[in-house]
Design an enzyme around this catalytic site. Sequence first.
Site, short mmCIF file in Angstrom:
data_model
loop_
_atom_site.label_atom_id
_atom_site.label_comp_id
_atom_site.label_asym_id
_atom_site.label_seq_id
_atom_site.Cartn_x
_atom_site.Cartn_y
_atom_site.Cartn_z
N TYR A 190 -19.78 33.61 -4.53
CA TYR A 190 -19.16 34.84 -5.01
C TYR A 190 -18.53 35.55 -3.84
CZ TYR A 190 -18.98 39.87 -6.09
OH TYR A 190 -18.59 41.17 -6.22
N CYS A 193 0.42 7.73 -7.09
CA CYS A 193 0.24 9.02 -7.77
C CYS A 193 1.23 10.07 -7.26
CB CYS A 193 -1.19 9.52 -7.59
SG CYS A 193 -2.42 8.47 -8.41
N ASP A 195 -7.35 -1.78 -11.45
CA ASP A 195 -6.86 -1.42 -12.77
C ASP A 195 -6.87 -2.57 -13.77
OD1 ASP A 195 -6.45 1.04 -11.70
OD2 ASP A 195 -4.26 1.00 -11.80
N SER A 209 0.84 -1.19 0.00
CA SER A 209 0.00 0.00 0.00
C SER A 209 0.88 1.24 0.00
CB SER A 209 -0.91 0.00 1.23
OG SER A 209 -1.72 1.16 1.27
#
Length: 459
Positions: A435, A45, A288, A41
């Site tokens: 905003y 990335c 994956d 583990s």
Amino acid sequence: MPAQRIAVIGGTAAGPAAAVAAVRADPRAEVVLFEQGPHISYGACEIPYYVAGTIDEAERLVRLTPGRFEQTRGGTVRTRHRVLALDPARNRLTVEDLATGMVRQERFDKFILAVGARPRRPALDGLEAPNVFAVRTLEEAVDLRAYLDAHPVRHAVVLGGGYVGVEMAEALRARAVRVTILEPGPGVLHAYLDAALRPLVEDALRRHGVVVRRERAVGLDHHPDGMVRSVRTDRGEHIGCQLVLLAMGTEPNTDLAAAARLRLGETGALAVDAQMRTNLPNVWACGDCVEVERVVDRKKVYVPLSPTAFRTARVAGHNAARRGRGLPKQFPGIVGASAVKVFGLEVAAAGLRPDEAREAGFDAFTVTIRHWSHVPLYPEARPVHVQLVVERRRGRLLGAACVGEKGAALRADVLVPLIWDGWTVDRIRDLDLIYTPPLAPALDPLIVAANEAAKTVRP
């Protein structure tokens, strides 16, 4: 009822997550995780930032050691164990202990494949040279950084201009290495961005000393000592270099599964249903190595990203261990969202690209606007470019991309649930987004883009 034995094959993201889910679903089960490397583990990335030196030690990328995993998550971990064969009909695994070379068979009731992906490798001779690297695993990253520390690398050639290619180009520039990216396709990040936005990325790369060439590597020239000295391209160029980095994307690891007669899908990855079950009743798969459904058009896609790996793993682990108790978990699909930082430029995309929308049969159009990250009168306002992909008749949002130095990635995140739920641009333009002058303008870039798109919708 005797305790069941569940084998989880593979580590990194999906394997440990599936093992944890299995233990939670059946605390009595004996769950064994096999991983051929030393780590189960870690943050894959984060590898480019370790190579760059932003992260100082490889150990900081490790999230859970095998011992810590066993203590806190349950189950048994066997690192440096390679699964050689899967025989679901006989409930057997053939496993090699890489430390001793001993090969043995073990019996399990159920199997979860989390074998991940591998880097695509070009059909070139000499890829085994000591100065040719891929960075799929932590071990490969450690080797690359050690090589950079020990050798005078002046120029590197990166084969591929996807996410990994541009991230590693930035990492190498941080180490004062000149970089050339060879990307023979339409441009860098072409698998994620439309042509209208790609020049923004290529401009950022050029401003920071990265050369992008629309050429394909066709050969490697070597020194007598075996080191690569230059890369030959399809235009007859010889690009001198001291390092070559493979970043041409990934492909699913399916050799073990195919040998066990598990069905592959149209993408080449493992085919699974919404419960992450394969075509064999005692085998699940996740991460994956599997294809998943894209919710916008219900197409099967291959998206090897960590969030998808974790989500599919939780479903696979739970369903493999549940033994008929309660309802099985279902994987609902993905929108497909990703982002990358390129020298301070945030590049994010979600849903369908324009070409994907057309291929899916949508009558779609795009709008691309340029607005501001926050009120321009406040210091350090930066341009934000937003592209929306919209269904012409209904005005439904099909996809989006955001590029800018400030706030682009999180604006794309805002659009993910809206794409998932089928929002129209007319509905988006009515959102009361934040905003406040230092953070966001009176009309957010998303509202500006939705307003522009609404003009083209033809009910």
